[in-house]
Design a protein around this motif. Sequence first.
Motif, mmCIF file in Angstrom:
data_model
loop_
_atom_site.group_PDB
_atom_site.id
_atom_site.type_symbol
_atom_site.label_atom_id
_atom_site.label_comp_id
_atom_site.label_asym_id
_atom_site.label_seq_id
_atom_site.Cartn_x
_atom_site.Cartn_y
_atom_site.Cartn_z
ATOM 1 N N GLN A 91 -72.087 3.161 26.052
ATOM 2 C CA GLN A 91 -71.811 2.669 24.706
ATOM 3 C C GLN A 91 -72.915 3.089 23.739
ATOM 4 O OE1 GLN A 91 -71.268 1.132 27.450
ATOM 5 N NE2 GLN A 91 -69.151 0.458 27.339
ATOM 6 N N LEU A 92 -74.001 3.549 24.318
ATOM 7 C CA LEU A 92 -75.110 4.032 23.496
ATOM 8 C C LEU A 92 -75.486 5.395 24.053
ATOM 9 C CD1 LEU A 92 -77.010 3.016 21.244
ATOM 10 C CD2 LEU A 92 -78.582 2.336 23.049
ATOM 11 N N GLU A 93 -75.469 6.409 23.191
ATOM 12 C CA GLU A 93 -75.709 7.766 23.667
ATOM 13 C C GLU A 93 -77.071 7.918 24.313
ATOM 14 O OE1 GLU A 93 -75.175 11.192 21.209
ATOM 15 O OE2 GLU A 93 -73.523 10.174 20.194
ATOM 16 N N PHE A 94 -77.113 8.769 25.312
ATOM 17 C CA PHE A 94 -78.362 9.004 26.020
ATOM 18 C C PHE A 94 -79.458 9.467 25.054
ATOM 19 C CE2 PHE A 94 -81.246 11.917 28.260
ATOM 20 C CZ PHE A 94 -81.823 11.010 29.117
ATOM 21 N N ALA A 111 -80.048 8.781 22.029
ATOM 22 C CA ALA A 111 -80.645 7.694 21.253
ATOM 23 C C ALA A 111 -81.737 7.021 22.064
ATOM 24 C CB ALA A 111 -79.574 6.678 20.865
ATOM 25 N N THR A 112 -81.449 6.783 23.334
ATOM 26 C CA THR A 112 -82.441 6.142 24.205
ATOM 27 C C THR A 112 -83.615 7.080 24.468
ATOM 28 O OG1 THR A 112 -80.739 4.779 25.220
ATOM 29 C CG2 THR A 112 -82.759 5.078 26.471
ATOM 30 N N TRP A 113 -83.302 8.350 24.670
ATOM 31 C CA TRP A 113 -84.370 9.312 24.926
ATOM 32 C C TRP A 113 -85.328 9.389 23.737
ATOM 33 C CZ3 TRP A 113 -86.380 11.053 29.081
ATOM 34 C CH2 TRP A 113 -87.269 12.128 29.040
ATOM 35 N N GLU A 120 -85.930 7.111 21.621
ATOM 36 C CA GLU A 120 -86.703 5.871 21.593
ATOM 37 C C GLU A 120 -87.877 5.947 22.578
ATOM 38 O OE1 GLU A 120 -86.561 3.424 19.564
ATOM 39 O OE2 GLU A 120 -87.867 1.997 20.610
ATOM 40 N N ILE A 121 -87.618 6.520 23.741
ATOM 41 C CA ILE A 121 -88.695 6.669 24.733
ATOM 42 C C ILE A 121 -89.814 7.554 24.170
ATOM 43 C CG2 ILE A 121 -89.265 7.733 26.961
ATOM 44 C CD1 ILE A 121 -86.560 6.769 27.991
ATOM 45 N N ARG A 174 -91.819 5.760 21.472
ATOM 46 C CA ARG A 174 -92.772 4.777 21.994
ATOM 47 C C ARG A 174 -93.958 5.427 22.653
ATOM 48 N NH1 ARG A 174 -89.288 -0.096 24.488
ATOM 49 N NH2 ARG A 174 -87.804 -0.123 22.767
ATOM 50 N N HIS A 214 -95.131 -8.882 39.555
ATOM 51 C CA HIS A 214 -94.907 -8.152 38.337
ATOM 52 C C HIS A 214 -94.493 -9.145 37.259
ATOM 53 C CE1 HIS A 214 -93.256 -4.972 35.898
ATOM 54 N NE2 HIS A 214 -94.088 -4.232 36.562
ATOM 55 N N GLU A 253 -92.385 -9.129 35.141
ATOM 56 C CA GLU A 253 -90.969 -9.276 34.836
ATOM 57 C C GLU A 253 -90.209 -10.101 35.875
ATOM 58 O OE1 GLU A 253 -90.349 -5.328 33.893
ATOM 59 O OE2 GLU A 253 -90.726 -5.888 31.821
ATOM 60 N N TYR A 263 -78.373 7.249 33.846
ATOM 61 C CA TYR A 263 -78.035 6.565 32.598
ATOM 62 C C TYR A 263 -76.522 6.599 32.366
ATOM 63 C CZ TYR A 263 -78.369 5.451 27.581
ATOM 64 O OH TYR A 263 -78.254 4.878 26.350
ATOM 65 N N PHE A 285 -74.882 2.882 32.545
ATOM 66 C CA PHE A 285 -75.050 2.188 31.265
ATOM 67 C C PHE A 285 -73.879 1.262 30.962
ATOM 68 C CE2 PHE A 285 -75.231 1.172 26.889
ATOM 69 C CZ PHE A 285 -76.577 1.162 26.568
ATOM 70 N N LYS A 340 -76.285 -3.795 23.812
ATOM 71 C CA LYS A 340 -76.751 -2.406 23.815
ATOM 72 C C LYS A 340 -78.266 -2.353 23.884
ATOM 73 C CE LYS A 340 -73.178 -0.201 21.155
ATOM 74 N NZ LYS A 340 -72.832 0.312 19.826
ATOM 75 N N GLN A 400 -80.439 -0.842 26.853
ATOM 76 C CA GLN A 400 -81.313 0.289 26.523
ATOM 77 C C GLN A 400 -82.753 0.003 26.957
ATOM 78 O OE1 GLN A 400 -82.481 1.024 22.406
ATOM 79 N NE2 GLN A 400 -82.156 3.197 22.719
ATOM 80 N N LEU A 454 -95.122 -3.607 43.008
ATOM 81 C CA LEU A 454 -96.150 -4.404 42.333
ATOM 82 C C LEU A 454 -97.407 -3.564 42.217
ATOM 83 C CD1 LEU A 454 -95.659 -7.862 43.978
ATOM 84 C CD2 LEU A 454 -95.126 -7.192 41.662
#
Lengths: 329, 198
Positions: free
Chosen positions: A56-59, A61-63, A65-66, A69, A294, A296, B17, B21, B39, B43, B198
């Motif tokens: 639902q979100l193109e690859f 777009a995520t790439w 973002e990576i 960052r 961890h 998370e 992905y 996804f 989303k 993501q 870890l």
Amino acid sequence: MNPIEKIILYFFQKNASPEELTALDEWSEKAVNRNLLKDYLKLWLWSGQLKDRSPQLEFNATWEEIMRRRKLAEPRVIWLRMVARYAAVALILLNLGWWGAFSYYDRFSAVAKQEFLIIADQTANSVVTLPDQTRVHLRKGSNIKYSSSFTAESREVFLDGEAYFDVTRDEDHPFVVNMEHAKVKVLGTRFNVSARSDSYQITLVDGSVIFKTNEGKEYHLLPDQMIEMNLKNRDVKIEKVNTELYTAWKDGKIIFRDETLGEITKKLELIYHVEFMYANPELAQRYRFSGTFHPETSIGEVITMLKLSIPMEVTRKEKFPDPDMIYLR
Amino acid sequence: MNAESNALKKKEFEKIYSRFFSFFFQIAAHFLHHEEDAKEVVQEAFIKLWEKDIYQKSEQEIKNYLFIIIKNRCLNLLRDRRKSLQHIAGHGYLAVSVSYKILEATGEDILLSAELSQKIQLAISGLTPQCRDVFTLSRIEGLSNKEIAEKLEISVKAVEANMTRALKKMREELSPYLSEKHETAMNLPIFTFLLSFL
């Protein structure tokens, strides 16, 4: 009132009425019913189209973002040319005209220092290499400042927040971490400094450091020792610690080593939105635990982990919006 | 010099992905009732997967990792939402509250259902004709109750009744495949997996 199956259907289709939701909420209080509801949910999800659809979100777009960052995580260096000095030069230019200005400018530029401010923003720890190859892990939300004369005369930095230093040895130029109320002086070693508004904590991994307060009191610290200064009453104490406990943050993990259950639950309360209650306070002291996890990991999983090595009964009660209560017996 | 291996890594990551996804998006969207949030959550989980190099691990580990992150983030979102809605204490608050509770109780077993989806197909074909049609139109074709009612020329009430019946019957029939009888066996690998990075 409709039968519960119908309410579940309405709930899945997002058109249950408030009364039905209340009924469902009450009904699912019971573990048996909650399991039934989970079965329905699984059936609902898997009979739908869980599989094999395009994202639902193109690859890309995520790439992107990576990549964005990764850039952000590189420490930002801000050049603070001393504004005051520029202002002074400008004033002199105005007053003396060009001839006078040149000679003055030469003198001023020799004096002018550049300052470097390195900020780790709230999202990530940063690693910085200083001009002398000293490595600094800067904890998120912290910053460190040094000037262009850094190696020439002495190695001084100013810290606000928390940082782990791996200092390159140079006996002619001691490395000094300045804080508002004290400083730490070292030759070459690894140590952690936490400068918070209410206390300072310096933990020495190896080598030796000198901790000096602004009042002039000096303390020598040995490896595996931590010095703590309370900024309110100025109390200073030194204790032997497991340094990993104080440096683990730089690797992004939380470590418990041979700590009592009481110490652990205290820390967990800071990390998670929960509160622990002991049916028998002795339990908090009786058992010790070592382990890493961890950040998370969910609180449920952490507890499962603890339960593997500590024989105890755990009941969790939701107290929303207050922290959930976890009873230990 | 690393450009080539980086391009390979990216390709591998893209494969994972594309494969997962939508799956996780649908799970997140179901709990959050909000596609944009879903989303973002998914993501975010994939970004972590990349940053921590977990996309190179086994399929099961990848799915478990994504699930844990997505579950926790969804729980946080629902918690925040519940907090902001509690003063209104109306419909939204209740719905969020129930979603939160179910999600909290949902384990990784929700992921492993290759067998389950086959069994569901079988169970659907075993339903009475009207139940089957209604259920298929709703879950597989994604029609709303009203659309189904128009298409089959029955009342909305009848659609709901058939859906309810279908769900109930299938739940009973599939209960060995739905319930978490493998829970303890399942939790262990996840646990050791968690420890392993870890």
